[in-house]
Design a protein around this motif. Structure first.
Motif, PDB file in Angstrom:
ATOM      1  N   SER A   1       0.830  -1.206   0.000  1.00 32.55           N
ATOM      2  CA  SER A   1       0.000   0.000   0.000  1.00 32.55           C
ATOM      3  C   SER A   1       0.864   1.255   0.000  1.00 32.55           C
ATOM      4  O   SER A   1       1.923   1.286   0.631  1.00 32.55           O
ATOM      5  CB  SER A   1      -0.880   0.022   1.258  1.00 32.55           C
ATOM      6  OG  SER A   1      -1.662   1.202   1.287  1.00 32.55           O
ATOM      7  N   LYS A   2       0.376   2.273  -0.684  1.00 31.05           N
ATOM      8  CA  LYS A   2       1.087   3.558  -0.657  1.00 31.05           C
ATOM      9  C   LYS A   2       1.043   4.178   0.738  1.00 31.05           C
ATOM     10  O   LYS A   2       1.934   4.917   1.122  1.00 31.05           O
ATOM     11  CB  LYS A   2       0.447   4.531  -1.661  1.00 31.05           C
ATOM     12  CG  LYS A   2       0.856   4.240  -3.094  1.00 31.05           C
ATOM     13  CD  LYS A   2       0.520   5.413  -4.007  1.00 31.05           C
ATOM     14  CE  LYS A   2      -0.971   5.583  -4.145  1.00 31.05           C
ATOM     15  NZ  LYS A   2      -1.398   6.591  -5.091  1.00 31.05           N
TER      16      LYS A   2
ATOM     17  N   SER B   1      -2.212  -4.715  -5.651  1.00 30.39           N
ATOM     18  CA  SER B   1      -0.974  -4.176  -5.086  1.00 30.39           C
ATOM     19  C   SER B   1      -0.717  -2.793  -5.663  1.00 30.39           C
ATOM     20  O   SER B   1      -0.854  -2.596  -6.870  1.00 30.39           O
ATOM     21  CB  SER B   1       0.209  -5.093  -5.437  1.00 30.39           C
ATOM     22  OG  SER B   1       1.430  -4.426  -5.152  1.00 30.39           O
ATOM     23  N   ALA B   2      -0.341  -1.857  -4.799  1.00 31.46           N
ATOM     24  CA  ALA B   2       0.002  -0.522  -5.296  1.00 31.46           C
ATOM     25  C   ALA B   2       1.433  -0.496  -5.823  1.00 31.46           C
ATOM     26  O   ALA B   2       1.880   0.513  -6.357  1.00 31.46           O
ATOM     27  CB  ALA B   2      -0.168   0.509  -4.180  1.00 31.46           C
TER      28      ALA B   2
ATOM     29  N   LYS C   1      -7.791  13.429   3.669  1.00 26.26           N
ATOM     30  CA  LYS C   1      -6.912  13.555   2.503  1.00 26.26           C
ATOM     31  C   LYS C   1      -5.828  12.481   2.531  1.00 26.26           C
ATOM     32  O   LYS C   1      -5.507  11.883   1.497  1.00 26.26           O
ATOM     33  CB  LYS C   1      -6.273  14.950   2.470  1.00 26.26           C
ATOM     34  CG  LYS C   1      -7.237  16.065   2.102  1.00 26.26           C
ATOM     35  CD  LYS C   1      -6.517  17.411   2.120  1.00 26.26           C
ATOM     36  CE  LYS C   1      -7.483  18.571   2.202  1.00 26.26           C
ATOM     37  NZ  LYS C   1      -8.381  18.674   1.047  1.00 26.26           N
ATOM     38  N   SER C   2      -5.261  12.224   3.706  1.00 26.93           N
ATOM     39  CA  SER C   2      -4.209  11.201   3.802  1.00 26.93           C
ATOM     40  C   SER C   2      -4.753   9.847   3.373  1.00 26.93           C
ATOM     41  O   SER C   2      -4.105   9.101   2.636  1.00 26.93           O
ATOM     42  CB  SER C   2      -3.683  11.094   5.240  1.00 26.93           C
ATOM     43  OG  SER C   2      -3.150  12.322   5.677  1.00 26.93           O
ATOM     44  N   ARG C   3      -5.959   9.529   3.815  1.00 30.85           N
ATOM     45  CA  ARG C   3      -6.571   8.226   3.497  1.00 30.85           C
ATOM     46  C   ARG C   3      -7.036   8.173   2.036  1.00 30.85           C
ATOM     47  O   ARG C   3      -6.920   7.135   1.386  1.00 30.85           O
ATOM     48  CB  ARG C   3      -7.733   7.959   4.455  1.00 30.85           C
ATOM     49  CG  ARG C   3      -7.255   7.697   5.885  1.00 30.85           C
ATOM     50  CD  ARG C   3      -8.351   7.913   6.921  1.00 30.85           C
ATOM     51  NE  ARG C   3      -9.472   6.997   6.781  1.00 30.85           N
ATOM     52  CZ  ARG C   3      -9.480   5.733   7.195  1.00 30.85           C
ATOM     53  NH1 ARG C   3      -8.408   5.212   7.756  1.00 30.85           N
ATOM     54  NH2 ARG C   3     -10.552   4.978   7.044  1.00 30.85           N
TER      55      ARG C   3
ATOM     56  N   GLY D   1      -5.707   2.446  -1.964  1.00 30.54           N
ATOM     57  CA  GLY D   1      -6.116   2.145  -3.330  1.00 30.54           C
ATOM     58  C   GLY D   1      -7.618   1.931  -3.424  1.00 30.54           C
ATOM     59  O   GLY D   1      -8.338   1.907  -2.419  1.00 30.54           O
ATOM     60  N   LYS D   2      -8.090   1.737  -4.665  1.00 30.50           N
ATOM     61  CA  LYS D   2      -9.532   1.686  -4.925  1.00 30.50           C
ATOM     62  C   LYS D   2     -10.258   0.563  -4.184  1.00 30.50           C
ATOM     63  O   LYS D   2     -11.328   0.771  -3.616  1.00 30.50           O
ATOM     64  CB  LYS D   2      -9.788   1.511  -6.426  1.00 30.50           C
ATOM     65  CG  LYS D   2      -9.278   2.662  -7.271  1.00 30.50           C
ATOM     66  CD  LYS D   2     -10.394   3.635  -7.609  1.00 30.50           C
ATOM     67  CE  LYS D   2      -9.887   4.826  -8.414  1.00 30.50           C
ATOM     68  NZ  LYS D   2      -9.031   5.748  -7.622  1.00 30.50           N
TER      69      LYS D   2
END
Lengths: 486, 99
Positions: free
Chosen positions: A93-94, A136-137, A345-347, A352-353
């Motif tokens: 995850s990013k 996967s990001a 905003k952070s979340r 990801g989608k």
């Protein structure tokens, strides 16, 4: 034959006999990683110097005559959802792109205590949400049997690296099929233990009442070896159960006399690919030849398990993932905002989608006015799903069927249709809802050369018998010895 | 069961997720499809069935309240997006600029 073609049990014996050092074994697998990684992309991180350092430590202990653990010098790949002290743990995850855990997960401590060598961290669907590892990001992992196809998910990297012989064994996690489904699609053995058998301490939680850590291996003996090394009570996970861990490898070759196999009609209905059905039916025949009796059982609520799962799992996820708010660790937005705006905003930027979808579903089904209709209703259905299994196991030792409705699908084939993707878990989710152990073993190939998995489901804490039953089939077939062309 | 765009917006707000307008619209479509699928549970009669939240019959697990080493401050703060001395630095929780 390269050292990287050997199983974990063979590597332990070989090193004990002085036939190879841990350093030589580590070098062989690092070479295999370098060779296949451009095609498979199974790993998100491999630190070669650190792998060599761990192997050298094992060799030094052996030379000094110190006692060694049961995985001495065996490289083990670890899904990137399990915390590794000082080694980046991303959950693909990013939002955790820069997260370096200050502690090891319980299972990672156990691996180190048994003198295993941690080979690297494997790719996964973001936060273990998905069935193809496409969520996967970080990167797209490919199936070693056909690199245009998905390896399954969410533990796709852990399955692909074992199938591709980059690692002898690996750890994954299974919330609704995330070990068994990729094991089936990659042609390896994958085990989801009984809920509570393995401590979840240091596992980044997705759905806490469903998550369980388990092994991937090329054969049943190796899966048994890895599970007996990581299972057991840990006071830091209050749901880990305090009961002895059998030495599974000691009995794995003992067939079960008078074996009764439950065959639920619900696992052979609409949506099951004919090639998969043929292979699974042939496996059941093989068991009959070995003296087993097939018993018709019914799991009448299993058609509803997937719907119940896609309420319960997102509900727990929406609560668990509330911790990713950009305050203590993980991504924080660069945009200027107040506290709530910074969270949102952070979340919004970091998840990801698919993760966002599940958080949204979970939030909705738990929200005021909808909780009884969705969440509580799903928990009632969960009770009925468990009761079905309790009743079935009064008449049989194990339930068998296909692990997945189809073999591996193409990359991109289902990525725009969340519901179609969810249906690939149709045979695996009920096991997690009921908390019972399950596993997938190779039982054939499609005409196109894609692996097919046989699923075994057993009563709670009957892993020992489940391994023996799996081994009965494996010992008279050679599917597990085939290797992909990659 | 289909959700309105406003409902989706409200859920996103509850979930602390800032989504772009076109993401909200896509989410409206996808969430409605998923809710339609899970609505099949309503066909089942679950009258008198006790909800099962957890597969193990576990009750509260207690331990003695003992002093034990905990994570050193520097280690705990190592992953912090922002730090101020020995603390996590976060945006103001209370607006002190207004009246």
């Amino acid at each position: 034959m390269s050292l990287a073609d050997k199983t974990a049990a063979e590597l332990v014996a070989l090193q004990a006999a002085g036939g190879a050092s841990a350093a030589e074994v580590a070098d062989a697998f690092l070479a295999a990683v370098r060779d296949r990684e451009p095609k498979l992309r199974a790993f998100v991180s491999v630190d070669e110097a650190e792998v060599k350092r761990q192997a050298a430590t094992v060799d030094a202990k052996r030379r000094a005559g110190q006692p060694l653990g049961r995985l001495a010098g065996v490289p083990v790949a670890v899904k990137d959802v399990l915390c590794t002290r000082g080694v980046r743990t991303t959950c693909s995850s990013k939002i955790l792109d820069n997260f370096v855990p200050p502690y090891d997960a319980h299972v990672v401590e156990r691996l180190k205590a048994e003198d295993a060598v941690i080979l690297g961290k494997t790719n996964m669907d973001e936060f273990a949400m998905g069935s193809s590892t496409e969520n996967s990001a970080l990167q797209t992992t490919r199936n070693p049997w056909d690199t245009d196809r998905i390896p399954g998910g969410s533990s796709g990297g852990s399955a692909a690296c074992v199938a591709g012989r980059q690692a002898p064994v690996s750890l994954g996690t299974d919330t609704g099929g995330s070990i068994r489904q990729p094991a089936a699609l990659c042609g390896v053995v994958g085990v989801k233990p009984t809920y509570g058998r393995v401590s979840r301490y240091g596992l980044v939680a997705f759905a806490s009442s469903l998550d369980q850590i388990g092994p991937f291996a090329r054969d049943v003996t190796d899966a048994a070896l890895l599970l007996e090394a990581v299972a057991g009570h840990d006071r830091r996970d209050s749901t880990s159960v305090d009961r002895p861990v059998p030495v599974y490898t000691r009995t794995v070759n003992d067939p079960v006399a008078g074996l009764r196999i439950g065959v639920p009609k619900e696992f052979f209905g609409e949506g099951l690919d004919p090639e998969v059905e043929t292979a699974v039916r042939a496996a059941l025949k093989e068991y009959e030849k070995r003296g087993a009796t097939l018993v018709d059982v019914s799991l009448p609520h299993s058609p509803y398990a997937l719907a119940a799962y896609y309420i319960v799992a997102p509900a727990e996820a929406s609560s668990n993932l509330a911790r990713f708010d950009g305050m203590h660790y993980g991504h924080r937005t660069k945009q200027k905002a107040d506290l709530i705006g910074t969270y949102s905003k952070s979340r919004g930027e970091g998840f990801g989608k698919e993760v966002q979808r599940r958080i949204m579903i979970g939030t909705y089904v738990l929200s005021s006015g909808y909780k009884d209709a969705y969440y509580v209703k799903a928990l009632k259905v969960r009770r009925l799903v468990k009761k079905d299994y309790d009743e079935a196991f009064e008449r049989c030792d194990v339930v068998m069927g296909p692990t997945t409705p189809t073999a591996a699908f193409r990359i991109g084939e289902k990525s725009d249709d969340p519901l179609a993707m969810y249906l690939s878990d149709v045979y695996t989710v009920s096991c997690n809802l009921a908390g019972i152990p399950g596993m997938s073993i190779p039982c054939g190939f499609t005409a196109g050369g894609l692996p097919i998995g046989l699923q075994l489901l057993a009563p709670p804490f009957e892993e020992e018998k489940m391994f023996r039953i799996a081994r009965m089939y494996e010992s008279v077939t050679d599917w597990h010895t085939r290797r992909p062309g990659v | 069961m289909s959700l309105t765009l406003d409902q989706v917006r409200k859920v996103a707000q509850l979930a602390r997720l800032e989504l772009a307008e076109d993401d909200l619209a896509r989410m409206q479509h996808q969430l409605s499809a998923i809710l339609d699928y899970v609505a099949q549970l309503q066909q089942l009669d679950t009258e008198g069935v006790e909800p099962l939240a957890h597969p193990l019959p576990v009750q509260n697990v207690f331990r003695d309240d003992e002093l034990a080493p905990s994570l050193p401050v520097d280690e705990a703060l190592k992953n912090a997006p922002a730090r101020s001395g020995d603390y996590f630095a976060v945006p103001a929780v209370f607006d002190t600029t207004g009246e």
